[in-house]
Design an enzyme around this catalytic site. Structure first.
Site, PDB file in Angstrom:
ATOM      1  N   ARG A 184      -2.286  -4.151 -18.197  1.00 37.84           N
ATOM      2  CA  ARG A 184      -1.965  -4.203 -16.898  1.00 37.84           C
ATOM      3  C   ARG A 184      -2.026  -5.724 -16.588  1.00 37.84           C
ATOM      4  O   ARG A 184      -3.029  -6.128 -16.719  1.00 37.84           O
ATOM      5  CB  ARG A 184      -2.918  -3.359 -15.991  1.00 37.84           C
ATOM      6  CG  ARG A 184      -2.794  -3.472 -14.359  1.00 37.84           C
ATOM      7  CD  ARG A 184      -3.743  -3.713 -13.642  1.00 37.84           C
ATOM      8  NE  ARG A 184      -3.395  -3.939 -12.138  1.00 37.84           N
ATOM      9  CZ  ARG A 184      -3.989  -3.718 -11.191  1.00 37.84           C
ATOM     10  NH1 ARG A 184      -5.435  -3.487 -11.443  1.00 37.84           N
ATOM     11  NH2 ARG A 184      -3.586  -3.697 -10.118  1.00 37.84           N
ATOM     12  N   LYS A 186     -11.388  -2.195 -18.313  1.00 39.63           N
ATOM     13  CA  LYS A 186     -11.186  -0.714 -18.082  1.00 39.63           C
ATOM     14  C   LYS A 186     -10.204  -0.487 -19.229  1.00 39.63           C
ATOM     15  O   LYS A 186      -9.298  -0.964 -19.584  1.00 39.63           O
ATOM     16  CB  LYS A 186     -10.719  -0.465 -16.816  1.00 39.63           C
ATOM     17  CG  LYS A 186     -11.826  -0.427 -15.776  1.00 39.63           C
ATOM     18  CD  LYS A 186     -11.099   0.255 -14.619  1.00 39.63           C
ATOM     19  CE  LYS A 186     -11.976  -0.238 -13.455  1.00 39.63           C
ATOM     20  NZ  LYS A 186     -11.213  -0.266 -12.314  1.00 39.63           N
ATOM     21  N   ASN A 246      -7.148  -2.751 -18.675  1.00 40.87           N
ATOM     22  CA  ASN A 246      -6.990  -3.196 -17.270  1.00 40.87           C
ATOM     23  C   ASN A 246      -8.124  -4.252 -17.185  1.00 40.87           C
ATOM     24  O   ASN A 246      -9.371  -3.830 -17.019  1.00 40.87           O
ATOM     25  CB  ASN A 246      -7.141  -2.263 -16.416  1.00 40.87           C
ATOM     26  CG  ASN A 246      -6.898  -2.478 -14.803  1.00 40.87           C
ATOM     27  OD1 ASN A 246      -7.012  -3.664 -14.678  1.00 40.87           O
ATOM     28  ND2 ASN A 246      -6.637  -1.560 -14.182  1.00 40.87           N
ATOM     29  N   HIS A 282       0.463  -4.040  -6.278  1.00 40.15           N
ATOM     30  CA  HIS A 282       0.055  -2.652  -6.296  1.00 40.15           C
ATOM     31  C   HIS A 282       1.035  -1.712  -6.778  1.00 40.15           C
ATOM     32  O   HIS A 282       1.247  -0.384  -6.460  1.00 40.15           O
ATOM     33  CB  HIS A 282      -0.782  -2.124  -4.994  1.00 40.15           C
ATOM     34  CG  HIS A 282      -1.656  -2.584  -4.440  1.00 40.15           C
ATOM     35  ND1 HIS A 282      -2.148  -2.942  -3.214  1.00 40.15           N
ATOM     36  CD2 HIS A 282      -2.869  -3.013  -5.279  1.00 40.15           C
ATOM     37  CE1 HIS A 282      -3.424  -3.398  -3.062  1.00 40.15           C
ATOM     38  NE2 HIS A 282      -3.652  -3.483  -4.089  1.00 40.15           N
ATOM     39  N   GLU A 301      -3.541   4.832 -12.304  1.00 40.23           N
ATOM     40  CA  GLU A 301      -2.619   3.522 -12.727  1.00 40.23           C
ATOM     41  C   GLU A 301      -2.479   3.469 -14.239  1.00 40.23           C
ATOM     42  O   GLU A 301      -1.760   3.256 -14.780  1.00 40.23           O
ATOM     43  CB  GLU A 301      -3.230   2.259 -12.038  1.00 40.23           C
ATOM     44  CG  GLU A 301      -3.180   2.265 -10.408  1.00 40.23           C
ATOM     45  CD  GLU A 301      -3.683   1.119  -9.794  1.00 40.23           C
ATOM     46  OE1 GLU A 301      -3.179  -0.250  -9.977  1.00 40.23           O
ATOM     47  OE2 GLU A 301      -5.118   0.971  -9.741  1.00 40.23           O
ATOM     48  N   HIS A 355      -1.378   2.697  -0.359  1.00 39.92           N
ATOM     49  CA  HIS A 355      -2.268   2.405  -1.166  1.00 39.92           C
ATOM     50  C   HIS A 355      -3.644   1.615  -0.658  1.00 39.92           C
ATOM     51  O   HIS A 355      -3.578   0.524  -0.434  1.00 39.92           O
ATOM     52  CB  HIS A 355      -2.034   1.424  -2.521  1.00 39.92           C
ATOM     53  CG  HIS A 355      -2.711   1.220  -3.322  1.00 39.92           C
ATOM     54  ND1 HIS A 355      -3.051   1.894  -4.644  1.00 39.92           N
ATOM     55  CD2 HIS A 355      -3.946   0.449  -3.379  1.00 39.92           C
ATOM     56  CE1 HIS A 355      -3.933   1.525  -5.207  1.00 39.92           C
ATOM     57  NE2 HIS A 355      -4.498   0.517  -4.596  1.00 39.92           N
ATOM     58  N   LEU A 356      -4.560   2.813  -0.268  1.00 38.13           N
ATOM     59  CA  LEU A 356      -5.663   2.026   0.628  1.00 38.13           C
ATOM     60  C   LEU A 356      -7.007   1.989  -0.249  1.00 38.13           C
ATOM     61  O   LEU A 356      -7.546   3.159  -0.317  1.00 38.13           O
ATOM     62  CB  LEU A 356      -5.875   2.845   1.852  1.00 38.13           C
ATOM     63  CG  LEU A 356      -4.699   3.255   2.639  1.00 38.13           C
ATOM     64  CD1 LEU A 356      -4.942   3.822   4.098  1.00 38.13           C
ATOM     65  CD2 LEU A 356      -4.171   1.893   3.174  1.00 38.13           C
ATOM     66  N   GLY A 357      -7.080   0.984  -1.028  1.00 40.89           N
ATOM     67  CA  GLY A 357      -8.216   0.643  -1.877  1.00 40.89           C
ATOM     68  C   GLY A 357      -9.455   0.157  -0.983  1.00 40.89           C
ATOM     69  O   GLY A 357      -9.257  -0.016   0.176  1.00 40.89           O
ATOM     70  N   ARG A 391     -15.564   1.996   5.276  1.00 45.38           N
ATOM     71  CA  ARG A 391     -16.270   3.286   5.416  1.00 45.38           C
ATOM     72  C   ARG A 391     -17.447   3.040   6.180  1.00 45.38           C
ATOM     73  O   ARG A 391     -18.042   3.728   7.183  1.00 45.38           O
ATOM     74  CB  ARG A 391     -16.344   3.919   4.165  1.00 45.38           C
ATOM     75  CG  ARG A 391     -14.968   4.450   3.474  1.00 45.38           C
ATOM     76  CD  ARG A 391     -15.406   5.087   2.202  1.00 45.38           C
ATOM     77  NE  ARG A 391     -15.507   4.055   1.270  1.00 45.38           N
ATOM     78  CZ  ARG A 391     -15.684   3.963   0.077  1.00 45.38           C
ATOM     79  NH1 ARG A 391     -15.549   5.248  -0.619  1.00 45.38           N
ATOM     80  NH2 ARG A 391     -15.898   2.773  -0.951  1.00 45.38           N
ATOM     81  N   GLY A 450     -11.027  -2.245  -1.875  1.00 46.12           N
ATOM     82  CA  GLY A 450     -10.931  -4.013  -1.752  1.00 46.12           C
ATOM     83  C   GLY A 450      -9.676  -4.196  -1.241  1.00 46.12           C
ATOM     84  O   GLY A 450      -9.587  -4.344   0.123  1.00 46.12           O
ATOM     85  N   ARG A 490     -10.144  -9.816   2.778  1.00 46.35           N
ATOM     86  CA  ARG A 490      -9.122 -10.552   3.050  1.00 46.35           C
ATOM     87  C   ARG A 490      -8.393 -10.537   4.487  1.00 46.35           C
ATOM     88  O   ARG A 490      -8.540  -9.275   5.007  1.00 46.35           O
ATOM     89  CB  ARG A 490      -7.988 -10.286   1.797  1.00 46.35           C
ATOM     90  CG  ARG A 490      -8.049 -10.958   0.646  1.00 46.35           C
ATOM     91  CD  ARG A 490      -7.123 -10.385  -0.384  1.00 46.35           C
ATOM     92  NE  ARG A 490      -7.316 -10.147  -1.583  1.00 46.35           N
ATOM     93  CZ  ARG A 490      -7.060  -9.071  -2.281  1.00 46.35           C
ATOM     94  NH1 ARG A 490      -6.293  -8.099  -1.762  1.00 46.35           N
ATOM     95  NH2 ARG A 490      -7.171  -8.903  -3.231  1.00 46.35           N
ATOM     96  N   ASP A 515     -16.890  -2.824   3.361  1.00 48.09           N
ATOM     97  CA  ASP A 515     -16.279  -1.488   3.145  1.00 48.09           C
ATOM     98  C   ASP A 515     -16.107  -0.871   4.631  1.00 48.09           C
ATOM     99  O   ASP A 515     -16.947  -0.697   5.485  1.00 48.09           O
ATOM    100  CB  ASP A 515     -17.413  -0.662   2.407  1.00 48.09           C
ATOM    101  CG  ASP A 515     -16.675   0.765   1.719  1.00 48.09           C
ATOM    102  OD1 ASP A 515     -15.934   1.164   2.537  1.00 48.09           O
ATOM    103  OD2 ASP A 515     -17.193   0.958   0.885  1.00 48.09           O
TER     104      ASP A 515
END
Lengths: 348, 442, 411
Positions: free
Chosen positions: C88, C14, C7, C177, C386, C205-207, C283, C209, C239, C281
């Site tokens: 990927r 990765k 990936n 995704h 993934e 799918h809440l990444g 968070r 990024g 974004r 972020d």
């Protein structure tokens, strides 16, 4: 009371005269190029029933106009400041008001803004996911452009429901050439499909509606187009015209016999359903759907379908949303509101 | 009365009917290009309404002679027309340039629309079918001195302001319409004064400039330059001086046939002064974009010396011609007769935005350069780009071939199209963008 | 079969070595700071399953040399070379429509669509070329993010633009995704004891990024909030998500036609970062709000807009799907931030959806079900994987190829 309703566009101005208590109306259209001359001619033509009040429909009032306004020096000044936000439409409104005050001297003029209803849209709905300073400096915020219809139609729907207005959850679906859906929670809009301009939202007769913003940039990169060319393509050659390859009107699209329009219809239905689902989530449910606008007849096809699709097992199935049509034309709505404004100002 | 359709029937019926009418026309219009209700069609229809006035004004301009340094009457005409629009401000500066301003909501950017008011002297007047000041129209063309160079362009610039005003479209930046003096004869005296004194005095600095010089409505981004030189030959011995001067003349004449369009020169003129014989050869030489005047002078001096030395000891000097010129305002100015070659990068943002705006307006956007086939021609672009660093392009209705020609003329349609095209470009550069809002019916 | 899953990031690689069909992870890690030398050396953080991670320092000028190092380390530590590689790749450009075996022809095809995902595709495509050069006989499979969304019906994937634009320029919704949405949907079907091809769900799918929601009907994607590019849809870390096209035009005009600067603004300096003005972020914004920081006005607005857009899209997709069996939360934010799940699912009883506040706050070991007892729609929190999803897809493709007569059995 004779109320003259004026709806200025870019090149022409629609007018209609609503008389006392009757539903008889005279109406027509005039060229916006020679407003003075045309208004004088109109005054002549209406000599037998001179207008006692003029109501002007204004497409854009930004955050400055949160309700109807009397046309006077201060409202004109405020309107002039808004010109950059609707540069094609507001200059015509301003010259109409200027001529109107000369031609129809001492006739009170009330401005009705399509955006006023949306001036209280919560900020979480009106703000975009961009730098807030930039958005502020350019005045970029979401609002609606059929507020007069939404306000009247949702009020009508709430009256029909017979529940306390504060709790009423209405999905107001305005079927105009640029269709628009607003979720109205107790008289107040909480979502709207349109954006900073009427281009965003549902696809219209010729406008694209929602789009990946990257597409705009891709067109610039791949075609070498400037923003003006892209704008023309997206506002005038897209929407139902772009999908079907020929001009299509909303009521034709939803007519039962329109098999060849099925793909375009499926796109629009998909977007309408999504917008309704989003509105329903915003309100935590929906009590009624109300259809307004000149193509409100399409409700016959859309109403039952949407009502079914918005009913969920284990959810609202015991109280599925109702749907009704709001058939009043815009002129009538404006004329009625003008009467109310006059009554209110007289008692105040 | 310009009403259409007065009906008397019940509200619902008629309004539905009306809605249908309005809509069906709108939709029909969407099929045929050019009838959509967008900003460009608004401009187009307003421009059609201005056409008669525009053409009458162009004719009036042509009928008003404006030789270089004698532009006064034409200036008055332009001033009146700019005031009639009305521009936000109209005035004349010290050298007689006429300036019209349309101020936007922000301090920047500023677009300068520039045309010169003056014309060259009539050449071969006897060959003209009609008087060079007739301004008559035949087969769709307006005839007369300056029709192409560049009264057609000047009229188009004035009416660009009128069109933008009439369309009610708000501007973000500022528009300067400058009709300048002494271009043809004076190597851009007018423009230089405009940029050095007039505009700074009102705190305006053009971001971009568009010239109305003849481009056949192409988007032109530069041209070669030219320098007028005097080759002076001097000595005690009149015969040697004459021989040297003639040898220099012959040398350059023969070169000119090798490389046509590069040089033009006149036979030597001789005179005696305080016991010395002097000869002067006037020579004009084309300047390519990379060439500079200083090195051309040095080179010419070397060459002329080589030729002259063969004939004995005479002194040769080469200088850029200078002359004092008296403007119609009475001011006198010393003029160096040089036009620098200039070029705006064809991919400069000004070219790109101009091209995009023209394409959006459904106009041809054909990039090119002036050929300047005849020596002695130039534009204010040299001064604007070279001295004031203002990116400049040309967009004018006339044809370059018509400039300085017998029976000079310009197409009526092209003048009108120039107004529309220029307005589209100006709006692209300094207008408040009209995006998303387009259709009459929202 | 040992499948090496690769990936590519822009400067990272990765990898996981997974034994199939047992789905046993043998080893994995990440090559970091690939590219020209920087102040810190490029390195590989490698772990063999059941052991502590080790750090290997090695110069890696590009992804190809990183790949060589990874293979070398795998040989040293696990003593195995991969039997196949699963790459990927973000965008299939609509050319493939399915995960595909990579050969010279398909790689050449991939190179033609680099401009559709200019940030994500080129390094991955370059790596496939390098792998092929090093191990010409090793089977390689491209697993695409867009492929799961190939089933999005025309009505949802078509933009209302002139037909020629869609046809000639390939402008339509692709969705992204997909690898993750497919994985968590498969897991959800397993948890609910349903066949995948009868599962109706909304997958979130809440990444940290990018983020997207996916509407799933009968196990197939029918809509995704991302569109032609990953820019559309939700408010993401940097974004903007949905935006009036006229705003993009206006920004373009104001920058005198410089679309690249607008692209950068909307992709890299918008979203949570642009709104909060502090952090990309979400968070951080939520924490600032709950702490009641003095300067929390902008973070609060960022959080409100972020959550509101999510909730609206959840409603939109619940309507699109009809009677969903499950709402699935996954990836960093989806798995670890209860406040986000709460804001989306609270007061949604009319959709047949009720969240259990206590279960939500203490989700604990994943996967888990956080719906209230009466909720017809299950609310599942599932850790995405993934790499495993890629290995599954690659394995399924390679085994079905070698045994064409035997059809793969779903789940």
């Amino acid at each position: 009371m004779n109320i003259l309703v004026l709806k200025p566009g870019v090149r022409s101005i629609d007018w209609s005269l609503t008389g006392d208590g009757t539903r008889h109306t005279r109406a027509g259209q005039m060229d916006a190029a020679h407003i003075d001359r045309n208004l004088q001619a109109l005054r002549g033509a209406l000599a037998d029933a001179p207008p006692e009040t003029i109501a002007v429909r204004v497409n854009h009032g930004g955050t400055k106009f949160r309700g109807p306004a009397i046309a006077d020096a201060s409202s004109l000044a405020a309107l002039t400041e808004l010109v950059p936000e609707a540069p094609l439409h507001l200059p015509v409104v301003l010259s109409l008001l200027e001529s109107g005050s000369r031609v129809f001297q001492n006739v009170p003029t009330i401005l009705f803004f399509e955006t006023a209803f949306f001036s209280r849209l919560p900020r979480r709905e009106s703000a975009y996911g961009i730098d807030s300073d930039l958005a502020q400096s350019l005045g970029l915020r979401r609002q609606g452009y059929h507020g007069i219809y939404h306000e009247a139609a949702s009020a009508h729907a709430i009256r029909q429901l017979g529940i306390p207005p504060r709790r009423a959850r209405v999905l107001s679906i305005c079927l105009e050439p640029h269709p628009e859906i607003a979720a109205v929670l107790g008289n107040r809009p909480v979502t709207c499909t349109s954006g900073a301009t009427p281009l965003e939202g549902l696809p219209g007769h010729t406008s694209c509606g929602e789009l990946d913003p990257n597409i705009v940039l891709t067109l610039a990169r791949k075609l070498g187009w400037g923003p003006e060319q892209i704008n023309t393509a997206l506002t005038q050659r897209s929407g139902l015209l772009g999908l079907a390859g020929c001009p299509v009107m909303l009521d034709d699209l939803f007519a039962a016999e329109a098999a060849d329009l099925a793909p375009a219809r499926a796109v629009l239905e998909n977007r309408i359903l999504s917008a309704c689902g989003a509105g329903m989530a915003a309100m935590g449910g929906v009590d009624t759907l109300v259809f307004s606008g000149r193509f409100h007849t399409a409700a016959k096809a859309l109403g039952p379908w949407l009502s079914t699709r918005l009913t969920f097992r284990g959810g609202n199935e015991r109280h599925p949303p109702r749907w009704i049509g709001f058939e009043e034309p815009l002129d009538r709505v404006i004329a009625e509101r003008a009467q109310i404004v006059l009554l209110e100002s007289a008692t105040a | 009365m310009e009403f259409i359709n007065i009906y008397q029937t019940t509200t619902n019926n008629i309004l539905q009917y009306l809605a249908r009418q309005v809509l069906s026309t709108e939709i029909e219009q969407c099929e045929t290009n050019g009838k959509e209700l967008n900003m460009y069609n608004l401009l187009k229809s307003k421009n059609d309404g201005l056409k008669d006035d525009l053409i009458a004004f162009t004719q009036k301009l042509i009928r008003t002679p404006s030789p270089s340094l004698g532009e006064s009457e034409a200036a008055t005409l332009v001033e009146q027309e700019l005031k009639r629009i009305p521009c936000d401000k109209v005035f004349r500066d010290d050298v007689g340039n006429v300036i019209g301003l349309m101020l936007g909501r922000e301090a920047e950017p500023t677009v300068l629309l520039n045309c010169h008011m003056d014309t060259v002297p009539v050449s071969h007047e006897t060959l003209w079918k009609e008087s060079p000041t007739s301004g008559s129209i035949s087969e769709g063309r307006i005839y007369g001195l300056g029709a192409a160079d560049c009264k057609g362009g000047l009229a188009a610039h004035v009416y660009t302001a009128a069109l933008l005003k009439r369309s009610l479209l708000p501007l973000r930046g500022n528009l300067v319409i400058a009709a300048t003096v002494a271009e043809e004869n004076g190597c851009s005296i007018g423009v230089r004064h405009l940029m050095e004194k007039t505009l700074p005095a009102i705190n305006l600095k053009p971001t971009y400039a568009i010239l109305g010089e003849p481009t056949g409505l192409g988007l032109y981004y530069g041209h070669d330059g030219w320098v007028e030189m005097d080759i002076n030959v001097e000595g005690n011995n009149p015969f040697l001086v004459d021989d040297a001067a003639n040898a220099i003349f012959n040398e350059y004449s023969s070169r000119n046939t090798d490389e046509p369009g590069t040089l033009s020169l006149q036979r030597p003129r001789f005179r005696n002064d305080a016991g010395r014989r002097q000869a002067t050869i006037q020579m004009n030489r084309r300047l390519r974009p990379a060439e500079n005047v200083g090195s051309i002078l040095t080179q010419t001096k070397h060459e002329a010396n080589m030729v002259a030395q063969a004939n004995g000891t005479v002194a040769v000097a080469v200088a850029v011609r200078q002359e004092n010129q008296k403007l119609y305002t009475g001011q006198t100015t010393l003029v160096r007769r040089v036009v620098q070659a200039w070029m705006t990068d064809p991919f400069h943002v000004l070219m790109e935005r101009a091209r995009q705006a023209l394409s959006a307006a459904d106009c041809m956007a054909r990039p090119g350069k002036w050929a300047l086939d005849r020596i002695g021609m130039g534009t204010a672009g040299s001064v604007l780009t070279g001295e004031f660093h203002v990116p400049t392009i040309g967009y004018g209705p006339g044809s370059e071939l018509m400039a300085h020609a017998v029976d000079e003329s310009v197409s009526v349609e092209k003048v009108s199209e120039a107004v529309y095209g220029t307005a589209a470009m100006v709006h692209g550069l300094i207008g408040i963008p009209v995006f998303g809002w387009t259709a009459d019916e929202i | 079969m040992n499948i090496l899953v690769l990936n590519c990031g822009s400067s990272s690689l990765k990898y996981r070595l997974i034994s199939m069909p047992a789905e046993t992870e043998l080893a994995g890690g990440e090559a970091q700071r690939i590219g020209p030398p920087t102040a810190k050396p490029s390195r590989i953080v490698h772990h063999v399953c059941g052991q502590a991670p080790q750090v290997h320092i090695a110069p890696m000028a590009n992804h190809a040399s990183a790949f060589e190092q990874v293979v070398r380390i795998l040989q040293q530590t696990v003593g195995r070379t991969p039997d196949a590689i699963g790459h990927r790749i973000v965008h299939d450009g609509g050319l493939f429509g399915a995960h595909s075996r990579l050969d010279d022809k398909t790689i050449a095809q991939l190179e033609t669509i680099n401009d559709m995902a200019p940030i994500h595709n080129p390094p991955a495509v370059n790596l496939t070329k390098a792998c092929r050069k090093l191990y010409p006989t090793l089977p390689q499979v491209a697993v695409f993010d867009t492929v799961f969304h190939a089933t999005i019906p025309e009505a949802a994937r078509t933009y209302a633009i002139p037909g020629w634009m869609s046809r000639d320029l390939g402008i339509r919704k692709y969705g992204f995704h997909g690898i993750s949405h497919q994985y968590v949907a498969t897991e959800a079907a397993r948890l609910l004891k349903r066949r995948m091809n009868t599962l109706n769900a909304v997958s979130c799918h809440l990444g940290s990024g990018g983020a997207s929601l996916c509407a799933i009907v009968n196990g197939k994607s029918v809509d995704n909030t991302m569109g032609y590019s990953p820019l559309q849809g939700l408010v993401m870390s940097t974004r903007c998500g949905d935006l009036d096209p006229a705003i993009a035009l206006r920004l373009m005009a104001l920058s005198e036609g410089d679309y690249k600067s607008v692209e950068q603004l909307l992709n890299e300096r918008s979203g949570v970062l642009g709104l909060s003005g502090q952090s990309a972020d979400i968070r951080d914004a939520l924490a600032a709000v709950s702490r009641g920081d003095a300067h929390s006005a902008r973070p609060e607005l960022a959080a409100q807009i972020y959550l509101w857009r999510l909730r609206k899209y959840l409603g939109a997709y619940l309507a699109t799907v009809g009677n969903a069996d499950a709402v699935i939360f996954t990836d960093t934010v989806g798995e670890t931030v209860p406040a986000v799940r709460w804001a989306m699912c609270a007061n949604m009883e009319d959709f047949g959806l009720a969240i259990d506040p206590a279960l939500n706050d203490h989700a604990g070991r994943l996967p888990t079900d956080i719906s209230a007892p009466g909720s017809r729609v299950r609310i599942l929190v599932i850790a995405t994987n993934e790499e495993l999803s890629i290995a599954r897809s690659a394995y399924s493709l390679l085994t079905s190829e070698s045994k064409p007569e035997k059809k793969g059995v779903a789940v």
